[in-house]
Design a protein around this motif. Structure first.
Motif, PDB file in Angstrom:
ATOM      1  N   ASN A 434       0.816  -1.211   0.000  1.00  0.00           N
ATOM      2  CA  ASN A 434       0.000   0.000   0.000  1.00  0.00           C
ATOM      3  C   ASN A 434       0.849   1.260   0.000  1.00  0.00           C
ATOM      4  O   ASN A 434       2.020   1.249   0.404  1.00  0.00           O
ATOM      5  CB  ASN A 434      -0.893   0.037   1.250  1.00  0.00           C
ATOM      6  N   GLN A 435       0.220   2.357  -0.440  1.00  0.00           N
ATOM      7  CA  GLN A 435       0.870   3.655  -0.318  1.00  0.00           C
ATOM      8  C   GLN A 435       1.009   4.022   1.163  1.00  0.00           C
ATOM      9  O   GLN A 435       2.047   4.491   1.600  1.00  0.00           O
ATOM     10  CB  GLN A 435       0.051   4.729  -1.041  1.00  0.00           C
ATOM     11  N   GLN A 436      -0.057   3.771   1.929  1.00  0.00           N
ATOM     12  CA  GLN A 436      -0.001   3.983   3.375  1.00  0.00           C
ATOM     13  C   GLN A 436       0.416   2.659   4.011  1.00  0.00           C
ATOM     14  O   GLN A 436      -0.410   1.780   4.236  1.00  0.00           O
ATOM     15  CB  GLN A 436      -1.366   4.441   3.898  1.00  0.00           C
ATOM     16  N   VAL A 437       1.693   2.550   4.295  1.00  0.00           N
ATOM     17  CA  VAL A 437       2.254   1.291   4.781  1.00  0.00           C
ATOM     18  C   VAL A 437       1.689   0.961   6.158  1.00  0.00           C
ATOM     19  O   VAL A 437       1.586   1.830   7.020  1.00  0.00           O
ATOM     20  CB  VAL A 437       3.795   1.384   4.842  1.00  0.00           C
ATOM     21  N   VAL A 438       1.335  -0.303   6.348  1.00  0.00           N
ATOM     22  CA  VAL A 438       0.843  -0.774   7.644  1.00  0.00           C
ATOM     23  C   VAL A 438       1.884  -1.706   8.246  1.00  0.00           C
ATOM     24  O   VAL A 438       2.197  -2.758   7.687  1.00  0.00           O
ATOM     25  CB  VAL A 438      -0.500  -1.518   7.491  1.00  0.00           C
ATOM     26  N   LEU A 439       2.452  -1.287   9.385  1.00  0.00           N
ATOM     27  CA  LEU A 439       3.357  -2.146  10.150  1.00  0.00           C
ATOM     28  C   LEU A 439       2.756  -2.345  11.535  1.00  0.00           C
ATOM     29  O   LEU A 439       2.024  -1.488  12.037  1.00  0.00           O
ATOM     30  CB  LEU A 439       4.752  -1.524  10.262  1.00  0.00           C
ATOM     31  N   PHE A 440       3.072  -3.476  12.143  1.00  0.00           N
ATOM     32  CA  PHE A 440       2.518  -3.805  13.449  1.00  0.00           C
ATOM     33  C   PHE A 440       3.578  -3.625  14.531  1.00  0.00           C
ATOM     34  O   PHE A 440       4.779  -3.657  14.244  1.00  0.00           O
ATOM     35  CB  PHE A 440       1.993  -5.241  13.438  1.00  0.00           C
ATOM     36  N   ASN A 441       3.117  -3.426  15.751  1.00  0.00           N
ATOM     37  CA  ASN A 441       4.028  -3.143  16.861  1.00  0.00           C
ATOM     38  C   ASN A 441       4.763  -4.422  17.269  1.00  0.00           C
ATOM     39  O   ASN A 441       4.458  -5.053  18.280  1.00  0.00           O
ATOM     40  CB  ASN A 441       3.253  -2.558  18.043  1.00  0.00           C
ATOM     41  N   ILE A 448       8.057  -8.551   8.437  1.00  0.00           N
ATOM     42  CA  ILE A 448       8.342  -9.097   7.102  1.00  0.00           C
ATOM     43  C   ILE A 448       7.704 -10.481   6.964  1.00  0.00           C
ATOM     44  O   ILE A 448       6.997 -10.761   5.989  1.00  0.00           O
ATOM     45  CB  ILE A 448       9.868  -9.168   6.845  1.00  0.00           C
ATOM     46  N   ALA A 449       7.947 -11.340   7.942  1.00  0.00           N
ATOM     47  CA  ALA A 449       7.360 -12.691   7.930  1.00  0.00           C
ATOM     48  C   ALA A 449       6.052 -12.644   8.713  1.00  0.00           C
ATOM     49  O   ALA A 449       5.916 -13.226   9.786  1.00  0.00           O
ATOM     50  CB  ALA A 449       8.327 -13.690   8.542  1.00  0.00           C
ATOM     51  N   TYR A 450       5.063 -11.948   8.170  1.00  0.00           N
ATOM     52  CA  TYR A 450       3.809 -11.704   8.883  1.00  0.00           C
ATOM     53  C   TYR A 450       2.745 -12.723   8.468  1.00  0.00           C
ATOM     54  O   TYR A 450       2.664 -13.147   7.313  1.00  0.00           O
ATOM     55  CB  TYR A 450       3.302 -10.289   8.598  1.00  0.00           C
ATOM     56  N   GLY A 451       1.869 -13.083   9.428  1.00  0.00           N
ATOM     57  CA  GLY A 451       0.716 -13.925   9.127  1.00  0.00           C
ATOM     58  C   GLY A 451       1.111 -15.313   8.661  1.00  0.00           C
ATOM     59  O   GLY A 451       1.793 -16.061   9.371  1.00  0.00           O
ATOM     60  N   ILE A 500      10.238  -2.224   4.210  1.00  0.00           N
ATOM     61  CA  ILE A 500       9.804  -3.395   4.985  1.00  0.00           C
ATOM     62  C   ILE A 500       8.563  -4.007   4.338  1.00  0.00           C
ATOM     63  O   ILE A 500       8.436  -5.223   4.204  1.00  0.00           O
ATOM     64  CB  ILE A 500       9.504  -3.013   6.457  1.00  0.00           C
ATOM     65  N   ALA A 501       7.641  -3.143   3.916  1.00  0.00           N
ATOM     66  CA  ALA A 501       6.410  -3.626   3.278  1.00  0.00           C
ATOM     67  C   ALA A 501       6.719  -4.319   1.951  1.00  0.00           C
ATOM     68  O   ALA A 501       6.103  -5.332   1.610  1.00  0.00           O
ATOM     69  CB  ALA A 501       5.451  -2.467   3.051  1.00  0.00           C
ATOM     70  N   ILE A 502       7.672  -3.788   1.205  1.00  0.00           N
ATOM     71  CA  ILE A 502       8.065  -4.410  -0.058  1.00  0.00           C
ATOM     72  C   ILE A 502       8.737  -5.756   0.208  1.00  0.00           C
ATOM     73  O   ILE A 502       8.489  -6.746  -0.505  1.00  0.00           O
ATOM     74  CB  ILE A 502       8.986  -3.463  -0.855  1.00  0.00           C
ATOM     75  N   ALA A 503       9.561  -5.818   1.249  1.00  0.00           N
ATOM     76  CA  ALA A 503      10.203  -7.088   1.611  1.00  0.00           C
ATOM     77  C   ALA A 503       9.155  -8.134   1.965  1.00  0.00           C
ATOM     78  O   ALA A 503       9.288  -9.324   1.637  1.00  0.00           O
ATOM     79  CB  ALA A 503      11.158  -6.873   2.781  1.00  0.00           C
ATOM     80  N   ARG A 504       8.092  -7.709   2.627  1.00  0.00           N
ATOM     81  CA  ARG A 504       6.996  -8.620   2.978  1.00  0.00           C
ATOM     82  C   ARG A 504       6.355  -9.195   1.714  1.00  0.00           C
ATOM     83  O   ARG A 504       6.070 -10.397   1.637  1.00  0.00           O
ATOM     84  CB  ARG A 504       5.961  -7.865   3.805  1.00  0.00           C
TER      85      ARG A 504
END
Length: 596
Positions: A434-441, A448-451, A500-504
């Motif tokens: 996304n343009q508005q990057v979503v990262l979690f705490n 990167i290795a999410y979900g 980070i979002a692109i790496a994901r």
């Protein structure tokens, strides 16, 4: 889209057409899993309640012993009996209160987990129909009110209710005629409580809404604190918060006023009844067969009724708060989840995407956002969507993973309409930046290795970070990939968050890739490096790229110009320039601006 309309009409709590009794019994349904704790609690309250008439009976025995002059015979028995009554009452209090607290906390735990389970399954349209603060208030404030309606309310109803039953039973045993007089006051108290109940529930609903307003304003001010400071919005936000807090305070004071009037009114009714009772009790014809001990014990039992009855009426406000909160909670739990009627499964898509006379309109909007879209994107090719802000580019991309359902026409992948795919199958084949990057705490590695990627090896995570040009800055951090990023990545720069979002997305390795302004937050040097990584990532993948800077999408296989929800031009970069139309105008404008 009908689902969103249903959601928006169901959000207000007061529209739920069920009674407070039905709601409370539904709430009590969550107690079933803790039935053993509830049973132990009831046993404790039975022990406690039994000790109240036991005290009155003990008082009768003391008076009779003193009046008859048999003190020496009961000198040891009476103190031991008093001690035994209070020990039993203490055990009953502990059992009742502790195990009722366990029941209440289990119920709130179940409610919160069920609400969060529902939350992650709701359609995207719901999150656009309710402020974040209001949603958080449901998960926190409303569930806290439920604790009171279970812990305090059931405790008082059981403990004081059983006490009233025990004392009344003892009074009837002692003198049934006088007891019937006392029972005449019950309907009058019931009328007072009934009126107060309606008032309490109405005010509790107002308090909940006001509390939601408080969390809304606070949440927005916290998230946008930099904008508030730069644009001098402090006074404006203070006024907004003051207004919301004032509404909450006003409703709370009305609640307290109703409660404060309710209690003394019930006490006055009880006092009048006690006065009448004593007047009758002093009549020789009624009390002639009663011993002094009987007379004192009867009046003591009648006097002891005041406290539990008062507490029973006082608990009404807590109970109504819980019922009002339960309306809100069950209204939320009853919302329709994201519709998934798909049956088709596919391990991995090839990536052929077709838009066939597709139109879409957001619920509540007068005009269609997208109109009559016809487009074909072969597998492994790149589609770039360009156009003015608000033209419908992002909406067109968001329909691919079915964040919204289309109104007319269809979108198909590999010849199958996307509505026919299972949602999990569909989305497992799509990566999104996304343009508005979503990262979690959490840590960089966890983001990167999410979900579904959480079991990925550290080596693969590092490779993805390198491919996204993120490894250099990650190595410089104190904990490397184990560095915490803060809420929404606040401890990282905009460019670092985007990498980070692109790496994901790189790590997911999905056949369909959606890039929504994926390089917008990067400096020129990083943009070049990441564009090279993205070019490698896009090979043999169907890619939909939304771009503001046309220089990043010149090599796209198909470029579609979107304007007012319609595709007005499509072709390759060279073909569109040759047309000398809207794309050529946008291109010339950007490059002339860059030259200036």
């Amino acid at each position: 889209m009908q689902d969103k309309e249903n959601i928006e009409t169901e959000v207000p709590v007061q529209k739920v057409p069920v009674s407070g009794t039905q709601i409370y019994f539904r709430l009590l349904g969550y107690v079933r899993s803790s039935w053993l704790y509830l049973l132990l609690s009831v046993i404790g309250y039975v022990i406690y309640a039994a000790m109240e008439p036991a005290l009155a009976a003990l008082l009768k025995h003391i008076v009779d012993v003193v009046s008859e002059g048999n003190i020496s015979e009961s000198r040891l028995v009476i103190p031991m009996a008093i001690l035994g009554v209070f020990i039993a009452r203490g055990i009953g209090t502990f059992l009742g209160n502790y195990f009722m607290a366990k029941v209440a906390n289990n119920v709130v735990f179940d409610l919160r987990t069920h609400m969060f389970n529902k939350l992650v399954r709701l359609p995207s349209s719901y999150f656009h129909s309710i402020p974040t603060g209001r949603l958080l208030a449901k998960l926190t404030y409303d569930t806290e009110q439920v604790i009171g309606s279970i812990t305090q309310a059931i405790r008082v109803v059981l403990r004081e209710g059983l006490t009233v039953v025990g004392l009344l039973g003892y009074m009837i045993y002692m003198n049934w005629r006088l007891s019937l007089l006392f029972l005449l006051v019950v309907p009058l108290i019931g009328l007072v409580v009934s009126y107060a109940s309606k008032r309490f529930r109405k005010l509790s609903t107002r308090i909940q809404n006001a509390m939601g307003g408080v969390t809304d304003v606070a949440s927005e001010a916290i998230k946008g604190h930099e904008v508030v400071k730069i644009f001098g919005g402090s006074e404006y936000e203070i006024k907004r918060f003051h207004k919301a807090a004032h509404e909450n305070r006003r409703s709370q004071l009305k609640m307290e006023m109703t409660k404060s009037l309710n209690i003394p009114l019930v006490q006055f009714i009880l006092a009048v009844m006690m006065a009448i009772l004593i007047w009758f009790a002093l009549s020789p014809s009624i009390s002639s067969h009663m011993s002094p001990g009987d007379f004192i014990a009867f009046l003591t039992a009648a006097g002891m009724l005041g406290k539990p009855i008062r507490q029973l009426t006082d608990v009404n406000s807590i109970l109504q708060k819980g019922i009002a909160a339960s309306y809100s909670i069950f209204d939320f739990l009853d919302l329709p989840e994201e519709v998934d009627k798909g049956q088709t499964t596919a391990t991995r898509f090839k990536g052929n995407i077709e838009w066939e006379t597709m139109s879409f309109k957001y619920s509540g909007a007068e005009k269609q956002t997208l109109k009559n879209i016809n487009l074909s994107l072969p597998a492994g090719k790149t589609l770039a969507l360009v156009g003015r802000s608000g033209s419908g580019k992002s909406t067109m991309a968001n329909l691919i993973p079915r964040f919204y359902d289309i109104d007319e026409g269809q979108i198909s992948i590999d010849g199958v309409a996307i509505n026919d795919y299972k949602l999990t199958e569909l989305r497992s084949n799509i990566a999104l930046v996304n343009q508005q990057v979503v990262l979690f705490n959490g840590t960089i590695r966890e983001n990167i290795a999410y979900g579904c990627l959480q079991d990925t090896s550290l080596e693969d995570v590092i490779e993805a970070a390198k491919a996204a040009n993120a490894w250099d800055f990650i190595q410089e951090l104190d904990q490397g990939v184990d560095t915490m990023v803060g809420e929404n990545g606040v401890l990282l720069s905009g460019g670092q968050r985007q990498r980070i979002a692109i790496a994901r997305a790189i790590l997911k390795n999905a056949p369909i890739l959606i890039l929504d302004e994926a390089t917008s937050a990067l400096d020129t040097e990083s943009e070049r490096a990441i564009q090279t990584a993205l070019d490698g990532l896009m090979e043999n993948r169907t890619t939909i790229a939304i771009a503001h800077r046309l220089s990043t999408i010149e090599n796209a296989d198909i470029i579609a110009v979107v304007d007012h929800g319609e595709i007005i031009e499509q072709g390759s970069h060279s073909e569109l320039l040759a047309m000398n139309g809207a794309y050529a105008q946008l291109h010339n404008q950007q490059f002339s601006d860059a030259a200036d």
